[in-house]
Design an enzyme around this catalytic site. Structure first.
Site, short mmCIF file in Angstrom:
data_model
loop_
_atom_site.label_atom_id
_atom_site.label_comp_id
_atom_site.label_asym_id
_atom_site.label_seq_id
_atom_site.Cartn_x
_atom_site.Cartn_y
_atom_site.Cartn_z
N LYS A 173 48.71 38.74 45.79
CA LYS A 173 47.27 38.55 45.93
C LYS A 173 47.06 37.28 46.75
O LYS A 173 47.18 36.18 46.25
CB LYS A 173 46.68 38.44 44.53
CG LYS A 173 45.19 38.31 44.32
CD LYS A 173 44.29 37.89 45.38
CE LYS A 173 43.38 36.77 44.93
NZ LYS A 173 42.76 36.09 46.06
N GLY A 226 47.85 26.85 44.12
CA GLY A 226 46.42 26.71 44.36
C GLY A 226 45.86 25.53 43.61
O GLY A 226 46.57 24.56 43.32
N SER A 227 44.57 25.64 43.29
CA SER A 227 43.87 24.49 42.71
C SER A 227 44.32 24.23 41.28
O SER A 227 44.80 25.13 40.58
CB SER A 227 42.37 24.76 42.72
OG SER A 227 42.07 25.75 41.75
N GLY A 231 44.98 26.94 38.26
CA GLY A 231 46.33 26.89 37.69
C GLY A 231 46.29 26.62 36.18
O GLY A 231 47.01 27.25 35.41
N GLN A 329 34.73 23.91 50.57
CA GLN A 329 35.72 22.83 50.64
C GLN A 329 35.13 21.64 51.39
O GLN A 329 35.38 20.49 51.04
CB GLN A 329 36.99 23.30 51.35
CG GLN A 329 37.96 24.05 50.49
CD GLN A 329 38.52 23.21 49.34
OE1 GLN A 329 38.40 23.61 48.18
NE2 GLN A 329 39.10 22.06 49.64
N GLU A 383 42.65 14.56 43.71
CA GLU A 383 43.02 15.24 44.96
C GLU A 383 41.75 15.59 45.73
O GLU A 383 40.82 16.16 45.18
CB GLU A 383 43.81 16.51 44.66
CG GLU A 383 44.32 17.15 45.93
CD GLU A 383 45.19 18.38 45.68
OE1 GLU A 383 44.74 19.27 44.93
OE2 GLU A 383 46.28 18.45 46.25
#
Ligand code: UN1
Length: 502
Positions: A173, A226-227, A231, A329, A383
């Site tokens: 995916k 990923g983020s 996660g 983003q 981050e």
């Protein structure tokens, strides 16, 4: 370009026919691809195909599985120029980096092809006579792979190729920002002769397709990049299911610059690490910790060089920095710039969106440098995933290392110094999965494990062979073969040397 799901060897639309578009982030008037907006029914179909294909694929000898990967790598190499351009159009990174993204997939194909002839276990002596002990590696089953947009070829390849060579079948995916790149990669596996059902691809939104895939009862393990938010959610969901999960989630990577460093070399490393890929790498250099003796001088050099960077479409030869992937983003990065200003950091250069000229139809943010940052500020701890670097001052190495280690993340770090003892000390004490000496925080090579410590990941590194990806995508079986013809009890039966010889 229309792309489709790939299920059981066929290219299909979503069962309910819905679609979504990926856009060129440098000019959002350009639709790069239209892809199926899949749902749980498509996921189930893909998982069923992968389950059906697993028993046959796992029995194919690993060197034969490797040959298919080698062929895919060879085909990718031939089409590298076209694919690099596709990466730049769909993801935005400048063309040299788009080509690098494809090269990383090629490297992984060749490396994992070779892994088919290694995949070592252990053979060790037994404590009892007439008995063998060995460990072998077996496939897990059907693995769900969830990948991000920032390395739209490389990261799917990092997961697909080791999973496949270990004998798993997979459902991929990819990010909904980069469906065309993922579809192109899977098409090369098809051309290389991967049997139907071994690799399946389902496009769609993470909240729908990603979650349905990760929690599907037919899935044996999941690998996610990923983020942190996504996660952590997966960690919670899969913990309850006792399902193996590998996560790569993020970083707050730092470069230490000591007073004896080659400052020009360090500057190149900082510019590359902080603003390459517009700062959209897990490994991006988002913190600098500079010795007080060179602090002011280095900030002046950095501010000047960052301000000279040209923003624009990554396909244009004179572009240094490409766009941010999408509006959401971009808003996030701009929010962090506001936060940094409100926290009292000093804005040296950048700090705003660019809307003029060619940049008017994309998502562009100027390379941004904040100085006089305190290690407790949010811009020093969280981050940002954009072209923003936070600069802090230190007076000695120990203080610099403590600042690097003070954040919850631990993916990559770097030190610039000519003092071999200082760099050796840093190698030992930096708490990150990757440490660079006199080089930037980005640019890991695929034949070594890539993984974050602490909150950056689950501790199952990607890439590399044994000790890296192969460990996650296979499980160890230990085999004791007793050919003595009698009951032998480990730890209890102890023969004297003369007993064996008689
Ligand atoms: C990532 O940002 O998720 O080491 C991957 C590097 C690249 C991979 C980055 N080879 O910067």
């Amino acid at each position: 370009m229309d792309v489709r799901n790939f299920i059981d060897g066929r290219w299909l639309d979503a069962q309910d026919g819905k679609r979504f578009n990926s856009l060129n982030p440098a000019d959002t008037r350009q639709v790069v691809a239209s892809a199926p907006l899949s749902g749980p029914a498509d996921v189930s179909q893909a998982v069923a195909a992968a389950r059906k294909a697993f028993p046959v694929w796992k029995l194919l000898p690993a060197p034969r599985r490797g040959e298919i990967l080698f062929k895919a790598g060879d085909l990718l190499l031939r089409e590298k120029a076209r694919l690099g351009e596709l990466v730049t159009r769909e993801m935005g990174k400048v063309l040299a980096e788009g080509l690098g993204d494809v090269q990383e997939a090629i490297d992984m194909a060749f490396y994992m092809a070779g892994e088919g002839r290694r995949m070592q276990g252990e053979t060790v002596p037994s404590e009892l006579p007439d008995k063998d002990c060995k460990s072998v590696r077996e496939a897990l089953g059907v693995v769900g792979l969830i990948t991000p947009w920032n390395f739209p070829m490389a990261i799917p390849a990092w997961k697909l190729f080791p999973a496949l060579v270990c004998g798993n079948t997979v459902v991929l995916k990819p990010s909904s920002d980069t469906p065309a790149c993922a579809a192109a990669l899977v098409a090369f596996l098809e051309k290389a002769g991967i049997p139907p059902g071994v690799v399946n691809l389902v496009h769609g939104r993470g909240e729908v397709v990603g979650e349905a895939l990760a929690t599907h009862p037919g899935i044996d393990a999941v690998s996610f990049t990923g983020s942190c938010a996504a996660g952590e959610q997966l960690e919670e969901l899969l913990g309850k299911l006792h399902r193996p999960l590998a996560t790569e989630m993020g970083g707050k990577n730092a470069i230490i610059i000591m007073d004896d460093a080659d400052l020009n070399l360090a500057l190149e490393g900082v510019l590359w690490g902080a603003f390459g890929t517009s700062g959209q790498r897990c490994t991006a250099s988002s913190r600098l910790i500079i010795h007080e003796k060179v602090y002011a001088n280095f900030i002046a050099m950095l501010g000047k060089a960052a301000a000279e960077f040209r923003l624009g479409d990554g396909l244009k030869q004179d572009t240094d920095v490409g766009p941010i992937i999408n509006a959401q983003q971009m808003e996030k990065v701009l929010k962090y710039i506001e936060i940094g200003t409100a926290e009292g950091a000093r804005l040296v250069t950048g700090g705003s969106q660019v809307t003029a000229g060619d940049c008017g139809f994309g998502h562009f943010i100027k390379p941004t440098v904040f100085a006089d940052v305190d290690p407790s500020m949010r811009i020093a701890r969280e981050e940002i995933f954009g072209p923003v670097v936070s600069v802090m001052k230190c007076s000695r190495l120990k203080e610099a290392i403590d600042i690097v280690n003070s954040v919850p993340f631990g993916l990559s770090s770097a030190i610039y110094s000519r003092d071999v003892n200082a760099t050796a000390r840093a190698e030992k004490e930096l708490q990150t999965g990757i440490v660079y000496v006199n080089a930037s925080t980005i640019g890991a090579e695929i034949h070594l494990p890539f993984g974050g410590w602490k909150h950056s990941g689950s501790g199952h590194p990607e890439a590399g062979g044994r000790g890296g990806a192969v460990d996650f995508y296979s499980r160890v079986k230990v085999i004791y073969r007793d050919f003595s013809g009698r009951l032998q009890r480990a730890q209890i039966d102890k023969q004297s040397p003369s007993g064996i010889l008689s």
